[in-house]
Scaffold this motif. Sequence first.
Motif, short mmCIF file in Angstrom:
data_model
loop_
_atom_site.label_atom_id
_atom_site.label_comp_id
_atom_site.label_asym_id
_atom_site.label_seq_id
_atom_site.Cartn_x
_atom_site.Cartn_y
_atom_site.Cartn_z
N ALA A 303 40.94 51.21 34.74
CA ALA A 303 39.94 51.39 34.96
C ALA A 303 38.81 49.58 36.11
CB ALA A 303 39.05 51.38 33.86
N ALA A 304 39.95 48.93 36.08
CA ALA A 304 39.87 47.52 36.98
C ALA A 304 40.28 47.86 38.20
CB ALA A 304 40.50 46.28 36.93
N ARG A 305 41.18 48.65 38.22
CA ARG A 305 41.55 49.32 39.64
C ARG A 305 40.46 49.76 40.56
NH1 ARG A 305 46.10 47.08 41.21
NH2 ARG A 305 47.36 46.86 39.54
N ARG A 306 40.02 50.87 39.45
CA ARG A 306 38.31 51.58 40.30
C ARG A 306 37.31 50.57 40.47
NH1 ARG A 306 40.11 55.33 35.52
NH2 ARG A 306 38.26 53.93 34.54
N SER A 307 37.35 49.51 40.06
CA SER A 307 36.27 48.94 40.44
C SER A 307 36.78 47.35 41.27
CB SER A 307 35.90 48.13 38.80
OG SER A 307 35.74 48.97 37.90
N ILE A 308 37.65 47.53 41.87
CA ILE A 308 38.27 46.37 43.00
C ILE A 308 37.16 46.32 44.16
CG2 ILE A 308 39.48 46.57 45.07
CD1 ILE A 308 42.16 47.42 43.24
N ASP A 309 36.17 46.88 44.47
CA ASP A 309 35.55 46.99 45.10
C ASP A 309 34.53 45.69 45.04
OD1 ASP A 309 36.50 47.91 47.43
OD2 ASP A 309 35.29 49.92 47.00
N SER A 310 34.25 46.31 43.76
CA SER A 310 33.14 44.79 43.01
C SER A 310 34.27 43.59 43.01
CB SER A 310 32.75 45.83 41.91
OG SER A 310 31.64 46.65 42.30
N ILE A 311 34.84 44.12 41.93
CA ILE A 311 35.42 42.43 41.66
C ILE A 311 35.85 41.62 42.83
CG2 ILE A 311 37.53 41.51 40.61
CD1 ILE A 311 37.77 43.80 38.93
N GLY A 312 36.49 42.86 44.54
CA GLY A 312 37.07 41.03 45.53
C GLY A 312 35.82 40.71 46.04
N ARG A 313 34.67 40.95 45.79
CA ARG A 313 34.30 39.69 46.37
C ARG A 313 34.01 38.85 46.37
NH1 ARG A 313 28.49 42.05 44.25
NH2 ARG A 313 28.97 43.01 42.70
N TYR A 314 34.86 38.14 44.98
CA TYR A 314 34.95 37.20 44.31
C TYR A 314 36.36 36.49 44.64
CZ TYR A 314 30.31 38.69 42.40
OH TYR A 314 28.86 38.63 42.18
N ALA A 315 37.22 37.20 44.86
CA ALA A 315 38.31 37.08 45.50
C ALA A 315 38.47 35.32 46.22
CB ALA A 315 39.56 37.75 45.74
N LEU A 316 39.36 34.66 45.42
CA LEU A 316 40.06 33.61 46.54
C LEU A 316 40.75 33.49 47.57
CD1 LEU A 316 39.31 30.58 43.88
CD2 LEU A 316 37.89 30.93 44.67
N SER A 317 41.32 32.57 47.99
CA SER A 317 42.19 32.67 48.68
C SER A 317 43.84 32.56 48.22
CB SER A 317 42.18 31.62 49.88
OG SER A 317 42.28 30.16 49.49
N PRO A 318 45.14 32.70 48.58
CA PRO A 318 45.98 32.55 47.86
C PRO A 318 46.14 31.36 47.58
CG PRO A 318 46.52 33.95 49.17
CD PRO A 318 45.52 33.71 49.48
N GLU A 319 45.60 30.38 48.48
CA GLU A 319 46.52 29.06 48.01
C GLU A 319 44.92 28.27 47.08
OE1 GLU A 319 47.53 24.78 47.88
OE2 GLU A 319 48.54 26.51 48.90
N ALA A 320 43.62 28.31 47.41
CA ALA A 320 42.49 28.18 46.89
C ALA A 320 42.93 28.77 45.31
CB ALA A 320 41.56 28.91 47.24
N TYR A 321 43.49 29.06 44.70
CA TYR A 321 43.51 30.34 43.63
C TYR A 321 44.67 29.70 42.94
CZ TYR A 321 44.11 33.18 40.14
OH TYR A 321 43.96 33.93 38.23
N ARG A 322 45.51 28.78 43.67
CA ARG A 322 46.74 28.54 43.19
C ARG A 322 45.92 27.12 42.52
NH1 ARG A 322 50.23 24.30 44.30
NH2 ARG A 322 49.08 23.48 46.12
#
Length: 729
Positions: A303-322
């Motif tokens: 279910a989460a993968r079906r919502s990737i487009d909506s979720i993805g806008r809040y993703a951080l860069s690898p360094e920022a997330y670390r």
Amino acid sequence: MAFLFGQPSVQASQEKAQASEGETQRPKIGLVLAGGGAKGAAHVGVLKVLEEMRIPIDFVAGTSMGSIVGGLYAAGLSPQEIEREIRTIDWLDVFNDDPARADRSFRRKQDDRLYVFKAKPGFNDYKIELPLAYIQGQKFDLQLSRLTGRVAGIKDFNHLPIPFSAVAADLETGQEVVLKSGSLARALRSSMAVPGAFDPVPIDDRLLVDGGIANNIPVSVARAMGADVVIVSDLGSEMLTREQITSALSVAGQLVNFLFGLNSEAALKTLGPRDVLISVKLGDIGAGSFDRIVEAIPLGEQAARRSIDSIGRYALSPEAYRRHVAARAQPKADMPAIAFIRVDNQSKVGDAVITSKISARLGQPLDVSRLEADLQQLYGLEIFESVRYEIVQEGEATGLLVHAREKSWGPGYLQTGMITSTNFEGESAFRLGLTYTLTQINPLNGEFRVAGQLGDEAGLAFELFQPLDAAADYYFNGRIGYNTQDISVYDRKGNHLYELYSKKYALDLALGRQFGTWGEVRVGYLREHGRADVVTGQPRSDWGFDTGMVYVRLSDDKLDNPYFPTSGHMGRLEWRGSRDSLGADSDFDQVFANYGHAYSWGRNTLFGNLSLGTTADDDAPVQSLYQLGGFMRLSGFEQDQLSGQHFGLAQVFYMRRINDIQFFKAYIGGALEAGNVWQDSSDFGSDLVYAGNVFLGLDTPIGPLYLSYGRNSESQNSLYLYLGPLFSF
């Protein structure tokens, strides 16, 4: 709180500062996890995808199972760790409050020889009292305490690695209660206390139950915590069909669906264009489907993968997330050393009774597994509704706080039961009994019992069991009673000679030493006065008799089930010495020995048992003879058809479980038996009788039920129907 977190390094402090700078450039994200019982495991799959996509979570709010998953995540467990725990936990056992027989006190194990209706309602102030719910949650409490142990000293949930709130409801008003502080384990437990299924949780003078009845999707709670954006994991509220409602858990699950669906729709209507809704489709997995709980995890991930487009806008860069993850306070994996142990004793027994079971050592790291075993043995006294623990901080000292709350429907309990049997040829028995046990009559947990029985062997007895120390290692047991007994006497060819009906008064006084939960040695004095009336046959005229004897009895009981054992062993060795100086009609000595052992593989069990009894000078009176005959005691004969001064019986039986119903187990099996009784010691072991039987056995809430056909080498056979333990009180 130093024991919970490592000291921050210079690098960590710099990363936290850098992360803080980045925080001003993005919205604060709140994760909202809906309630839904077993369906809530789907949230773990959602968490996996969120971490994979590097979505920063600033707040977590959860209800019911959503609070369990969310609370563990907020406490620092990874989605993989939570999944491992969900897969490892035996959920059917967790929701079964009955202590394992290995944890029950030896005194309580002996009750298995009494009436076995499993329900034990309270009887106090001349009225029946019942528990507030089907499940008190003892094992579930311990699981939650273990899983949250690394952050147990944190009382403000804003100071968890991720700020967290759990939603419960006030049972008195139905209003939402947001839990943001206190014991995290207790907050999670209260949030999932489905009314009627799980015991309500008392917190701050309120009885709290599952928050789903007030706010199943706590969007409003996440926003109040400071979230600019919410990501909601919704489990839906599809109703179970009639075919899917097959257990108490599924009934509770349907109740969850009804209650939670009422407010979920309103919460979802508050979502805005910036928020994300992940709708998990769980098919026929219901709120009570804990036997299928692991199946929900991949469905959440899908279910989460079906919502990737909506979720993805809040993703951080690898360094920022670390940097974001590194800025969280990280709990230590090891447990702290314990500087003190305190007891919150909400019962009538003394604190020493509780602390006597706790083996934790001051100055040593807490062994959680050992502590859980200790608390389960304390719970096995069967006087407490719950026994749980907290790790607490007082200044620089870390300590253990044990909460022991007595049963709200105690301290007096009723137990009833029935024993009935027939061989379908006129030989039958029927006994209906009732016991009343009053526990906690003093700080050492003494108890008083009165028991009555109606039927073919009527009786009345009064008993006092008094521990002599807090651990109940030593005790006094006194019993006085009246009972009747049918005694049938047959010749060696199986011909019925005569039948006696005895009535006797008995006094039994004993001192004993218990060894943990597995055994005891008891030294006692038995005095009986009675009369035997001839019912049929002409052995001689009616006569009176007196018994006066001392005895020494060593007992061992490690069986997991006394009626359908699958593991463990049991044994007994006893010497009885009758003396006229003690009030007996005659002098004689008897020795009895018994040992049985169970071994299982899969659904199959083998049980072997050997019993021997002998009279030193072949001179025991009729009422003291050994008896054999009947189901599992040389099958094919009538009940107690054989009697003699000596006996021997060897048995081996095989059984296989044939169903998967937890509270109504069914078995098929068969037994081979060899033995006999002898009047002279010189004949011991000769003329063995061989027997066998096949049976269907049911372990029911009203006791074990057996239907069996038996035949022996004397060409005798019988069909048996037996309900109840193979003993009478």
